[in-house]
Structures are given as C-alpha cells and as structure tokens.
Scaffold this active site. Structure first.
Site, mmCIF file in Angstrom:
data_model
loop_
_atom_site.group_PDB
_atom_site.id
_atom_site.type_symbol
_atom_site.label_atom_id
_atom_site.label_comp_id
_atom_site.label_asym_id
_atom_site.label_seq_id
_atom_site.Cartn_x
_atom_site.Cartn_y
_atom_site.Cartn_z
ATOM 1 N N SER A 175 0.362 59.235 19.656
ATOM 2 C CA SER A 175 -0.801 60.257 19.377
ATOM 3 C C SER A 175 -0.392 61.555 19.688
ATOM 4 O O SER A 175 0.661 61.920 19.192
ATOM 5 C CB SER A 175 -1.829 59.625 20.173
ATOM 6 O OG SER A 175 -3.064 60.311 19.946
ATOM 7 N N ASP B 235 -3.675 65.697 15.774
ATOM 8 C CA ASP B 235 -2.863 65.368 16.511
ATOM 9 C C ASP B 235 -1.649 64.519 15.856
ATOM 10 O O ASP B 235 -1.735 64.363 14.632
ATOM 11 C CB ASP B 235 -3.485 64.533 17.623
ATOM 12 C CG ASP B 235 -4.163 63.200 17.271
ATOM 13 O OD1 ASP B 235 -4.418 63.077 16.135
ATOM 14 O OD2 ASP B 235 -4.365 62.380 18.048
ATOM 15 N N ASP C 175 -5.663 61.053 14.281
ATOM 16 C CA ASP C 175 -6.935 60.227 14.413
ATOM 17 C C ASP C 175 -8.072 61.220 15.207
ATOM 18 O O ASP C 175 -9.181 60.768 15.445
ATOM 19 C CB ASP C 175 -6.808 58.815 15.259
ATOM 20 C CG ASP C 175 -6.366 58.975 16.585
ATOM 21 O OD1 ASP C 175 -5.775 60.292 17.066
ATOM 22 O OD2 ASP C 175 -6.267 58.201 17.310
#
Length: 446
Positions: free
Chosen positions: A100, A240, A244
C-alpha cells in the site's frame, strides 16, 4: 490479528521478514484453505510496482501450483481491480502483492475470497495454523493435476471498462492533476480520465520499481498541492501505492480528505435517493466536523473501530452502501468489495461536473475542526483499561469542550502506544487539553 496476518494481510520487509520461503507457504496454505476443496481451482494474482513484487509472485505461484490450483497472472494492477476481477473471472480466490502506502522495502500479501471480499479473522487463523503445522499434509498432485499458469492480457482494460459504467457524465473542460504514487494507478488513472475528456497532468506516474510512494502519493499531499497550483488545475487526485485510497486537493490548494469526500458524495447520493438508509459508515477517527455536517444535512452515520475492514463489516451487516475512513479509503458497495481510490475519484469528479461546482465550493458542506493527536509510548498498554485517573482526565476535558469538540483515547492495536486525540474549534486550547491527558497517561502507564 494473528502471527502473520495483520489488519490488512501479511506485511514485512521483503526478503527479510516476508521471504520467498514464507510466500511459498502462504500460497500453498492459503490456496488450500480458500480453494483446495474445489477440483482445479482458479486463483488470480496482481501486484504493485515494487521491485520485490515479481520475487514474491513467483514464490506464491509455486505454492499455489503445488496444491493443484491454476493461477491467472493479472500483472500490475490496483488492489480493487484484483478484488473486482476475482469475482468477474470466476476465481476461487484472489491475491494482491502490495504494501500500500509503505516504503519500497516493504511488501505484503493480501487475499480475497471468491466473492471479492477480504478474509475473515477465522480464515486467516486457519491459514496460519497450516503454515506453522509440524508436518505438511496438504495435497501434492502430480502430472496433469499440477496447476498451470496463464496471463490475463486484458485485465487492466476490463477493469477500466467497468469503472466507466459507474458514472454517467464526462469531464470535458476540466484540468486535473493525477498523482499516481509511482504505483498501481500509473497505468490506469491517466487513461480513464483522458478517455472521459479531462485534460490530465499525470505526476508520480513513472514507476521504476524503487520510487513507489517516494515523496509522492496520498501520504505526501504537499506534492500534488504544488502541482495543482503550478498548473492552475481544477483539482488534484492523489492515490497510494496500490490505489485503494484517495486524497484530493481543491483548486485553492486545500486538502480534501476522506471525511470531506464522504460528506460530498454521501449528500449527493442522498439527494438522488441512492444512499441506503441515508447512512454513511465511518470510523471513530472521523473529524467532529463530519458528524456535525452530516447531522445538519440529514445524513445518518454509523461509527466503527479504525480500519476499513470494520467499516466493511458494518456495511455488509446493516445493508449500507457507502462508507470509509478519513485516510481516503472509500467503499462503494454497489460497485466493488473494497476501498477503491480510482472509483472514488471518478465519483467525486462526476459529482462536481454534474453540479458545475469547484471542489473548493463543494467542500463547504463541512467545516473541519482542528484535531490534535499525540501517540504516547507506554510500558504496558493493557493497564489503560479501567484506569480511573485517565478516565477522570478525559471526562474533565469533555466537560470543557461540551458539544463543540470531542476526545478519543485508545490503545494502539499493534504498538505499545496510547493514542490521545481531541478536536475543537480553537487549536491552541485543544493542544492544551491533549497535553493535560498525555501527562496523566505518562504518569499512570510509564
């Protein structure tokens, strides 16, 4: 949380904590738990742009093939794209390799069930039990029963085609800066916004395996702010590493976080009669300004613990279709089964285009209250529970703030920290209140 699985999959420094050996076991055991009871199961795999992604992908694939699962490689895609394709390709499970918003040295492995939703705690614990089992008794098929690997060449286009079905307008005449964090959004977001007529200025869209999230993306909003002001753009959209989540910047260079986005889109859906029970699901960390705006607008709210998985659980349990976090994870359950930054950005820009408003105008629905958060290192966070001195300090501040603010004190889920947060209309006063509580926490818990 278990031994390997945290709040969002298995995370660690690639090749130190998250090794290829562990990835092989995760693939083998995870594949068996999710798909091992099916004859010739199918598992799809996507990854972000990190240099360690192909290494972990190869190990995961080996583990999955060894239990007889067929693997479909999706290539570099966003996490929500993998969730979507898991469902639409009829897979028994999906896997995303990404950490992430974390730096490049980290990586992670995240599973989705065949329904596209993240795994339950119970399922993750069963995978962990098999990983740590003294003997590996899982199937070892031979010959034609061993799994095979294929590549889904049109994976990105299928996802982009789907995204276009979620809106009804075009973005002609709009100038938009897209910060793709040198991650999964790089080959997705600029394409779809250009297709919809926007003038796109793509930044952070040249991944080289090493630069993901490096000074760009949703955790570095100052970068996209500079670009919006320099190009005199209508707005900026910052994703990011695995796309998401979304943080926006308005035409004045002001940050528009998940609370603002939920307020704007929640009100738009409510007016259109498309917001289930007129309710938005958010976490206890949402700004008090969001809750005050929601009350004024006639929006109902449901609060959960911090974490998009808890938001999702409440949405599914109660039948709500919009929820998210201040950090920019926004879930449109009518369209996808996880937070989706690109989908959220399309919904936001579509709403602006339909209302002919600038983002700086639309965000006036909500006034953000000053928020002060201090993480206090303690010797034993478990002693926080039922500590009367801390409870008295919190109650005293709450009385001072009244209806014009709030206090939230909670232990960290992963570290020996107590998080002390307060909000109110006057920042210096809020800082003073937080300092009072922090002093008591340090005195009581060391």
């Amino acid at each position: 949380m278990g031994k390997y699985f945290g709040t969002d999959g298995v995370r660690g420094v690639a090749n130190r904590e998250l090794t290829p050996e562990l990835a092989y076991k995760i693939g083998r055991c995870g594949g068996y738990v999710l798909a091992g009871q099916v004859e010739k199961p199918k598992v799809v795999i996507g990854l972000d742009t990190r240099i360690s992604g192909p290494m972990l992908e190869a190990a995961l694939i080996a583990g999955l093939l060894s239990i007889g699962a067929d693997v479909v490689r999706l290539g570099v895609l966003s996490t929500p794209a993998v969730a979507y394709l898991t469902r639409t390709l009829g897979a028994n499970a999906g896997v995303m390799i990404s950490a992430s918003h974390n730096p490049v040295e980290d990586n992670g492995i995240k599973f989705f069930g065949g329904d596209g939703f993240k795994l339950s705690d119970e399922t993750e614990l069963e995978i962990e039990r098999l990983i740590d089992a003294e003997y590996d008794d899982l199937p070892r098929p031979e010959g034609v029963a061993i799994g095979k690997v294929t590549k889904q060449a049109d994976a990105s286009q299928s996802y982009l085609d789907f995204l276009k079905t979620t809106i009804d307008g075009r973005f002609d005449g709009m100038k938009i800066v897209l910060d793709c964090a040198h991650g999964s959004a790089s080959a997705l977001a600029p394409v779809i916004f250009s297709d919809l007529g926007a003038e796109v200025i793509a930044v952070g869209a040249e991944p080289d395996g090493l630069n993901i999230n490096n000074g760009v993306g949703s955790t570095h909003p100052d970068y996209v702010r500079e670009q919006v002001l320099a190009h005199q753009a209508d707005l900026g959209l910052s994703y990011d590493g695995d796309a998401d989540r979304l943080i926006a910047i308005d035409d004045q260079g002001e940050e528009v976080d998940g609370d603002f986005i939920l307020c704007i889109l929640g009100e738009s859906l409510r007016q259109a009669g498309k917001l289930n029970a007129d309710t938005v699901v958010t976490t206890v960390m949402s700004n008090i300004g969001f809750f005050k705006a929601a009350e004024r607008l006639g929006l109902k709210t449901a609060q959960t613990a911090v974490g998009d998985r808890y938001v999702m659980e409440e949405m599914r349990r109660s039948g709500f279709n919009l929820g998210g976090e201040q950090s920019g994870h926004v879930i449109f359950l009518d369209y996808n089964t996880t937070g989706d930054g690109i989908l959220t950005s399309l919904q936001l820009v579509n709403t602006l285009a339909a209302s002919k408003q600038k983002l700086s105008e639309a965000k006036r629905l909500m006034k953000k209250y000053p928020q002060v958060l201090i993480n206090v290192k303690v010797a034993d966070k478990s002693k926080y529970n039922n500590n009367t001195a801390i409870a008295d300090a919190v109650e005293s501040v709450e009385k001072e703030l009244g209806d014009n603010g709030r206090v939230l004190v909670r232990p960290s889920g992963t570290e020996s920290l107590i998080r002390v947060m307060a909000e109110g209309p006057d920042k210096p006063l809020v800082e003073q209140y937080v300092a009072q509580i922090v002093d008591v926490v340090r005195r009581e818990l060391g």
